[in-house]
Design an enzyme around this catalytic site. Structure first.
Site, PDB file in Angstrom:
ATOM      1  N   ASP A   1       0.875  -1.163   0.000  1.00  0.00           N
ATOM      2  CA  ASP A   1       0.000   0.000   0.000  1.00  0.00           C
ATOM      3  C   ASP A   1       0.921   1.223   0.000  1.00  0.00           C
ATOM      4  OD1 ASP A   1      -2.367   1.640   0.438  1.00  0.00           O
ATOM      5  OD2 ASP A   1      -1.599   1.879   2.474  1.00  0.00           O
TER       6      ASP A   1
ATOM      7  N   ASP B   1      -6.850  -1.907   4.274  1.00  0.00           N
ATOM      8  CA  ASP B   1      -5.870  -2.911   3.846  1.00  0.00           C
ATOM      9  C   ASP B   1      -6.128  -4.284   4.459  1.00  0.00           C
ATOM     10  OD1 ASP B   1      -4.335  -1.052   2.338  1.00  0.00           O
ATOM     11  OD2 ASP B   1      -3.401  -0.330   4.190  1.00  0.00           O
TER      12      ASP B   1
END
Length: 715
Positions: free
Chosen positions: A408, A611
């Site tokens: 990410d 996430d």
């Protein structure tokens, strides 16, 4: 509802014991699974419904071992040194003829008197443990030692009793005594080595202070840390360990968090900053409001995570467990065949018995039981001290094989908050002038872009502002140094009637990089400056990506940001591939696609709630400890510092741990695969077999302990 019960197990000596205890626990109604760790002498039992502790302890007792609640478990005790000394002193005269010749041979009756206390005094533990195992339907190392030494001792007694005066006797008292003494020595060395594998948990546990100073009705009093409650104001004096997780209410100084995060430099703390229990306060007196105490502190959770990781087994350990289940019966069968083979070949009963004894003694399943747990314990312990928390052994096993790491962006590779990355003044305007005027307009705002401007202007003198007014969706305006200024979007610039002029090209470049921009202008239409904002990459992020490439790992950026911003960040970091504008719900699917049909092992690194699905979907999830609790719960590995380099460190440590684990299992099997045929062929004396057997366990543990020399890459 499923729950876990931890037990301390006493009396185990080898992998066969582990297998037996797991079997009897698994047969208890309500038990879903049981995992037993030889290195820690503990069992973790997963149960559903109401399973009484008594039922578990009685099942273990019937198998010949003792089980107690883990809180009541006594540390495994090493062989008393005086036992070794006395046993060695009694054994030494028996081996002198081997060292210095037949002239030092003692009379048979004297050899008998020296060997008797070794065989049935110090060796009584082997008979007791073997009997308990047989009564419970299992055999282990103790059974092999008991059978082998008893055969050698009994054969020697028969020779002494039946020999005619002056007849040469073939005595093997030294073989039985030496084997027992060497096994005792091996266990003593093994225990000392195994104690060092628990050093990580002991070090973490030692960080908990027993007492703390707290303000009660304005008075500072000392109380046990067990009495602290959330909301208490804890006084932390210079040099003391912080007893709670909390927020600094008063005081400014530095705190050493190295044993918690692996960060070597002290962290600056001021009012409003968070501190973690177990860290060492520096030079200032701090008042800390407790937000986490006891079992709810970060330190307590770290200890639990390390304990959980050390209690679990990777799939490869199942192979050793399956082998150990049938190992002892097979060895006894091979020993019997060895005896029959030599006897039928005409070697005589004494020679046949001694060769069979050598087979029994060399075949020790201890090393097989220790190879995996010791490597796991040392690896996870070293990782914890470096700020890497590994949830379980399965995560450690998968991490060593990672071929692709998906990152990410925001908060993982970047700082997670915008910074002023570009400032383009209009012709006739200096950078300093543009910066101080912009900072004046933003001085009282809490908007992230406003804070970025104020942060960038720390070194300049910011003039006062008056008549400040927010323009929703467009920006702000106010009077600065006698001029009405505006700062905001292109729409706000158009409303003033201003033209970008020479700043058109920098605006296009910033747009191509995916940067956020703001225009500074006068209310009557004169452009003063163009400001570009971006999320700055973390200091060591590029080095972390480069190191992963050196390790043969491909990197991918999976981000919800616009394509231009994602490409800019990836180019700055040297990332191999970019997948931008990915919705949170789609991240897990992207991670699954990276597996390429199982040809790749994928790790995901993230820090946010969005996430969590991707972290759970990856083969291995790495959560930044600076992120959300949800992300950390979904990941197999938690990085206590928000430092990308720890990803490479974790993979490297996993590879090294896995190499030690495989080496341990290889040598554990090799000792037996090579040793048993050599012993059966008559080329291995029982004394040397006993030494080799002891060496196998000790060498496996020492090999795992060499992991403690691992150091992370310099970042």
């Amino acid at each position: 509802m499923a729950q876990q019960i931890d037990l301390g197990i006493e009396g185990m000596t080898c992998a066969a014991c582990v297998s037996r205890v797991e079997k009897v626990l698994a047969r208890v109604p309500g038990v879903d699974a049981a995992e037993v760790n030889l290195a820690t002498n503990r069992a973790r039992v997963s149960v559903h419904g109401d399973v009484e502790l008594k039922a578990l302890t009685e099942a273990v007792s019937r198998a010949g071992y003792t089980a107690v609640p883990v809180a009541q478990a006594r540390p495994a005790r090493a062989e008393p040194v005086w036992h070794l000394v006395v046993s060695g002193a009694l054994t030494l005269p028996l081996v002198l003829p081997m060292l210095f010749g037949h002239a030092f041979m003692l009379p048979g009756w004297l050899q008998f008197l020296l060997a008797l206390p070794v065989q049935f005094g110090f060796g009584a533990r082997f008979y007791i443990a073997a009997w308990k195992g047989l009564r419970g339907g299992s055999g282990g190392m103790d059974l092999l030692v008991a059978i082998g030494t008893s055969a050698a001792f009994a054969l020697s007694v028969v020779e002494v009793v039946a020999a005619w005066p002056g007849e040469t006797m073939h005595l093997y008292f030294e073989a039985s005594a030496v084997v027992i003494t060497l096994v005792m020595l091996g266990r003593w060395l093994e225990h000392r080595a195994r104690r060092r594998t628990t050093a990580a948990i002991e070090a973490l546990t030692a960080l908990r202070p027993d007492r703390a100073h707290v303000l009660r009705e304005g008075v500072e009093v000392e109380v046990p840390t067990a009495e602290l409650r959330v909301g208490d104001i804890v006084v932390v004096r210079p040099g003391e360990r912080i007893a709670v997780d909390g927020i600094v209410q008063d005081g400014t100084g530095s705190v050493d968090e190295s044993l918690l995060t692996g960060e070597s430099l002290p962290a600056a703390k001021e009012p409003g900053a968070r501190v973690t229990g177990g860290a060492i306060n520096g030079e200032a007196r701090l008042l800390v409001e407790a937000t986490g105490v006891g079992a709810e502190t970060v330190l307590a959770r770290m200890v639990r995570l390390v304990e959980d990781a050390q209690a679990t087994k990777p799939p490869i350990q199942r192979l050793a467990d399956r082998v150990s289940e049938v190992f002892v019966p097979v060895v006894v069968g091979i020993a019997l065949l060895t005896f029959l083979g030599w006897w039928l070949a005409g070697a005589g009963v004494p020679a046949a018995i001694i060769n069979a004894v050598a087979v029994l003694v060399i075949a020790c399943p201890c090393a097989m039981g220790l190879a995996t747990p010791t490597a796991i314990m040392v690896g996870t312990g070293v990782a914890a001290r470096r700020g890497i928390l590994i949830r379980d052994a399965a995560a450690l096993e998968r991490a060593h094989a990672v071929t692709v790491v998906a990152f990410d962006k925001t908060g993982t590779l970047t700082e997670g908050h915008p910074r002023l990355v570009a400032l383009h003044p209009a012709p006739g305007v200096t950078e300093e002038e543009a910066l101080r005027l912009a900072a004046a307009l933003q001085a009282g705002s809490e908007h992230p872009l406003a804070r970025a401007v104020v942060e960038a202007a720390r070194e300049v003198v910011v003039p006062p502002v008056s008549g400040m007014r927010a323009l929703p969706g467009r920006g702000v305006e106010g009077m600065v140094e006698g001029r009405r200024l505006v700062l905001g979007s292109r729409r706000l610039l158009d409303e003033t009637g201003a033209e970008p002029g020479a700043l058109v090209e920098p605006d296009a470049v910033l747009a191509g990089e995916g940067r956020s921009v703001a225009w500074l202008a006068t209310a009557d239409g004169q452009v003063l400056a163009l400001l570009g904002f971006g999320d700055a990459v973390k200091p060591h992020a590029r080095a972390a990506i480069a190191r992963l490439k050196e390790m043969g790992v491909r990197t991918v950026l999976v981000s919800g940001d616009n394509a231009a911003a994602a490409r800019t960040a990836a180019a700055a970091l040297g990332i191999d591939d970019v997948q931008a504008e990915v919705l949170p719900a789609d991240k897990s699917a992207r991670v699954a696609a990276l597996r390429d049909g199982g040809r790749e092992v994928v790790a995901m690194v993230g820090d946010g709630v969005n996430d969590a699905p991707a972290l759970a979907a990856a083969d291995v999830g790495f959560a930044m400890g600076t992120g959300t609790d949800v992300a950390m719960q979904a990941a197999g590995v938690t990085l206590m510092r928000g430092e990308p380099m720890l990803v490479a460190d974790a993979i490297d440590l996993s590879r090294r741990t896995w190499a030690k684990l495989r080496q341990g299992l290889f040598w554990a099997f090799a000792y037996n695969v090579l040793g048993i045929p050599i012993a059966a062929a008559g080329f291995l004396d029982p004394m040397f077999a006993g030494a080799a057997m002891a060496l196998s366990s000790v060498s496996v543990v020492l090999n795992a302990l060499s992991l403690r020399r691992w150091r992370p890459a310099v970042s």
